[in-house]
Enzyme design. Structure first.
Site, PDB file in Angstrom:
ATOM      1  N   TYR A  79       0.853  -1.146  -0.139  1.00 15.15           N
ATOM      2  CA  TYR A  79       0.294   0.321  -0.083  1.00 15.15           C
ATOM      3  C   TYR A  79       1.035   1.590  -0.045  1.00 15.15           C
ATOM      4  CZ  TYR A  79      -3.908   3.026   1.131  1.00 15.15           C
ATOM      5  OH  TYR A  79      -4.720   3.917   0.988  1.00 15.15           O
ATOM      6  N   PHE A 131      -9.557  21.213 -23.541  1.00 14.60           N
ATOM      7  CA  PHE A 131      -9.544  19.231 -23.288  1.00 14.60           C
ATOM      8  C   PHE A 131     -10.901  18.914 -22.775  1.00 14.60           C
ATOM      9  CE2 PHE A 131      -9.574  14.551 -22.433  1.00 14.60           C
ATOM     10  CZ  PHE A 131      -9.681  14.353 -23.447  1.00 14.60           C
ATOM     11  N   THR A 132     -11.959  18.064 -22.676  1.00 17.39           N
ATOM     12  CA  THR A 132     -13.155  18.223 -22.573  1.00 17.39           C
ATOM     13  C   THR A 132     -13.199  17.889 -20.706  1.00 17.39           C
ATOM     14  OG1 THR A 132     -13.324  15.926 -22.551  1.00 17.39           O
ATOM     15  CG2 THR A 132     -14.825  16.923 -24.539  1.00 17.39           C
ATOM     16  N   ASP A 222       0.259  19.600 -20.912  1.00 23.35           N
ATOM     17  CA  ASP A 222      -0.410  18.694 -20.380  1.00 23.35           C
ATOM     18  C   ASP A 222       0.182  17.274 -21.873  1.00 23.35           C
ATOM     19  OD1 ASP A 222      -2.119  16.343 -20.872  1.00 23.35           O
ATOM     20  OD2 ASP A 222      -3.556  17.162 -21.156  1.00 23.35           O
ATOM     21  N   LYS A 265      -2.200   7.074 -22.713  1.00 21.68           N
ATOM     22  CA  LYS A 265      -2.212   7.346 -24.492  1.00 21.68           C
ATOM     23  C   LYS A 265      -0.589   6.858 -24.709  1.00 21.68           C
ATOM     24  CE  LYS A 265      -6.146   9.893 -24.077  1.00 21.68           C
ATOM     25  NZ  LYS A 265      -7.111  10.998 -23.494  1.00 21.68           N
ATOM     26  N   ARG A 388     -16.860  14.564 -31.946  1.00 25.82           N
ATOM     27  CA  ARG A 388     -15.918  15.509 -31.322  1.00 25.82           C
ATOM     28  C   ARG A 388     -16.892  16.970 -32.093  1.00 25.82           C
ATOM     29  NH1 ARG A 388     -12.920  14.112 -27.359  1.00 25.82           N
ATOM     30  NH2 ARG A 388     -15.413  14.334 -26.323  1.00 25.82           N
ATOM     31  N   PHE A 455     -21.512  14.544 -23.417  1.00 28.96           N
ATOM     32  CA  PHE A 455     -21.135  13.178 -24.644  1.00 28.96           C
ATOM     33  C   PHE A 455     -20.966  12.241 -23.945  1.00 28.96           C
ATOM     34  CE2 PHE A 455     -16.810  12.982 -24.178  1.00 28.96           C
ATOM     35  CZ  PHE A 455     -16.378  13.674 -23.633  1.00 28.96           C
TER      36      PHE A 455
HETATM   37  C1  LIG Z   1      -7.349  11.526 -22.748  1.00 25.15           C
HETATM   38  C2  LIG Z   1      -6.582  12.983 -22.192  1.00 25.15           C
HETATM   39  C3  LIG Z   1      -7.116  14.247 -20.445  1.00 25.15           C
HETATM   40  C4  LIG Z   1      -7.622  13.466 -19.671  1.00 25.15           C
HETATM   41  O1  LIG Z   1      -7.240  12.129 -19.739  1.00 25.15           O
HETATM   42  P1  LIG Z   1      -7.813  10.310 -18.807  1.00 25.15           P
HETATM   43  O2  LIG Z   1      -6.947   9.432 -18.663  1.00 25.15           O
HETATM   44  O3  LIG Z   1      -8.501  10.188 -20.091  1.00 25.15           O
HETATM   45  O4  LIG Z   1      -8.594  11.130 -18.215  1.00 25.15           O
HETATM   46  C5  LIG Z   1      -6.207  14.501 -20.683  1.00 25.15           C
HETATM   47  N1  LIG Z   1      -5.983  15.735 -21.530  1.00 25.15           N
HETATM   48  C6  LIG Z   1      -5.708  15.349 -23.223  1.00 25.15           C
HETATM   49  C7  LIG Z   1      -4.949  16.093 -23.520  1.00 25.15           C
HETATM   50  C8  LIG Z   1      -6.316  13.918 -22.854  1.00 25.15           C
HETATM   51  O5  LIG Z   1      -5.941  13.734 -24.179  1.00 25.15           O
END
Ligand SMILES: *Cc1c(COP(=O)(O)O)cnc(C)c1O
Length: 482
Positions: A79, A131-132, A222, A265, A388, A455
């Protein structure tokens, strides 16, 4: 990697062997119509069994490497003080040149922590594009997102290699208008997701970072698609042509005070992290990690994923990994352009994007042009893409008015090392057919509209039952079983 054939044509070539496969099936058109109807014409609500190719997202869907899978078997499930975490931290130090690492369960969790610590009511956050989940977290904390992209950013048939750049004049104006103390931080997104995965240049990042630092404003990157952005810098920015991806990534990190990423990603796992060289920033965020995520050495991630991420951080700077999706996307985009299908250019990272406003000029944004496009694509191909556009834009947080999106894009994600060239050829063919029959496609309207990030789980219906007509026309040309 791109490779040149003897006739001069360039194709993406796989620098790996496929040893594990997952079966897929092509459900016939009638079954697709039933599935999309049950899913409220929202591709997020489709089930895997009803898909031929899943191009919804690159998030958590990249193929993992043999070394990543092997690393998962030696995870340390302590942990606190897990050795898996220290292996991740060491990889971060080696590859990114950053000392501190806070693991989180995924990218949006990093945004939640950043919002908690840095975004106060009345502050603004200038960025190349939102980003969303980013916008939602920062707005819920009382901040205002300011998009200060350059003049080519929204041109979907551009040749500008760096549509993800920040407009420096606009940045100066924002700082002057609000005062540096009201700017929570400047955010640069590596390959701006919502406008076609478009990269920023090193030159622009350095200039932005210099302005931020001169004004005492934290600079945040980011880095969710950092390998692709670094790859584009290598192939599109002359000064870096001879640099390794790792050296470019390190140089990017030098410009940032804090970097965060979705590990889903670039590192091909299911997790995320926030990293910094600043003890001061680390000390501000660390106490909140156990509140929202988990203890400092796992942050809500499974220790297996932490291990895989430690390997993923090292592998993401291999040229074969960084180029895998980008080169396939380039091929895919060129294939569509040859057929006069309005793909976004230049090709970006993460996905091949289609400009739905050009594809379906008769469908209004308020009837969700891109949403209709991806539903129609599914009906004629069994391929799941993502909307999108205006659907992905929530209503104004105060007035509840619709906000028509800057762009209406159908996003065909190209997760790394998952799909093949013949998959691209199949989709290009079905898109060509759809283009010829696009007058059959109409708009969508909401049946159930959630109050936030609508969405994901919102349900819609086609205006005038166009799905039925489209499937009938498709079956006439291809038969019942395609
Ligand atoms: C995917 C993504 C996020 C959010 O990440 P999650 O792992 O899906 O929560 C934030 N910023 C960018 C640019 C992304 O592509």
């Amino acid at each position: 990697m791109n490779i040149k054939l003897s006739n001069g044509k360039v194709i993406p070539i796989e620098m790996h062997k496929v040893r594990v496969i997952q079966k897929t099936t092509l459900p016939p058109a009638e079954q697709r119509l039933k599935a999309i109807t049950e899913a409220g014409y929202n591709t997020f609500l489709l089930r895997s069994r009803d898909l031929f190719l899943d191009m919804l997202t690159d998030s958590g869907t990249n193929a993992m490497s043999d070394n990543q899978l092997a690393a998962m078997m030696v995870a340390d499930d302590a942990y606190a003080g897990s050795e898996s975490f220290f292996r991740l931290q060491e990889a971060v130090q080696d590859v990114l040149g950053l000392k501190y690492c806070l693991p989180v369960h995924q990218g949006r969790a990093a945004e939640n922590l950043l919002a908690k610590v840095y975004v106060k009511p009345g502050t603004v956050i200038p960025m190349n594009y939102h980003f969303t989940t980013t916008r939602t977290h920062f707005e819920l904390a009382g901040g205002k997102v300011l998009e200060i992209f350059g003049k080519e950013a929204l041109n979907t048939s551009s040749t500008d290699p760096f549509k993800g750049n920040i407009d420096l004049d606009k940045l100066h104006s924002v700082i002057k208008e609000y005062g540096p103390e009201k700017v929570a931080f400047v955010r640069m997104e590596a390959t701006t997701n919502l406008i076609g995965g478009q990269p920023f240049s090193m030159e622009n990042l350095k200039a932005v970072s210099k302005i931020a630092r001169e004004n005492g404003i934290p600079m945040i990157v980011d880095a969710s698609l950092i390998s692709e952005n670094a790859y584009f810098i290598k192939v599109r920015e002359k000064a870096y042509a001879d640099w390794t991806i790792e050296a470019i990534v390190k140089e990017i990190m030098k410009q940032a005070d804090i970097m965060y990423m979705s590990g889903r990603k670039s590192t091909c796992v299911r997790g995320g992290m926030i990293c910094t060289n600043s003890k001061e920033h680390y000390d501000k965020m660390a106490p909140w990690l156990p509140v929202y995520e988990g203890f400092l050495t796992y942050g809500g991630m499974s220790s297996k994923e932490v291990e895989a991420m430690a390997v993923g951080v090292r592998e993401m700077v291999e040229i074969e990994a960084a180029s895998a999706s980008a080169d396939m996307i380039q091929y895919f985009v060129e294939l569509l352009c040859e057929k006069n299908i309005p793909a976004v250019t230049p090709p970006g990272g993460l996905a091949c994007h289609v400009d739905a406003r050009k594809f379906l000029p008769h469908v209004d944004s308020l009837q969700y042009t891109a949403g209709a496009f991806v539903a129609a694509l599914y009906l004629v191909s069994g391929v799941r893409a993502m909307e999108r556009g205006t659907l992905s834009n929530d209503r104004d947080i105060h007035t509840h008015e619709e906000i028509p999106a800057d762009l209406e894009l159908g996003r065909l994600a190209v997760p790394r090392r998952v799909h093949t060239m013949s998959h691209c050829m199949y989709i290009a063919d079905r898109l060509e057919w759809l283009m010829k029959h696009r007058d059959l496609v109409g708009g969508l309207k909401f049946c159930e509209e959630p109050p936030v990030l609508r969405f994901f789980i919102g349900k819609l219906a086609p205006i005038n039952d166009w799905g039925r007509k489209l499937v009938d026309a498709f079956k006439k040309d291809f038969g019942d079983n395609c």
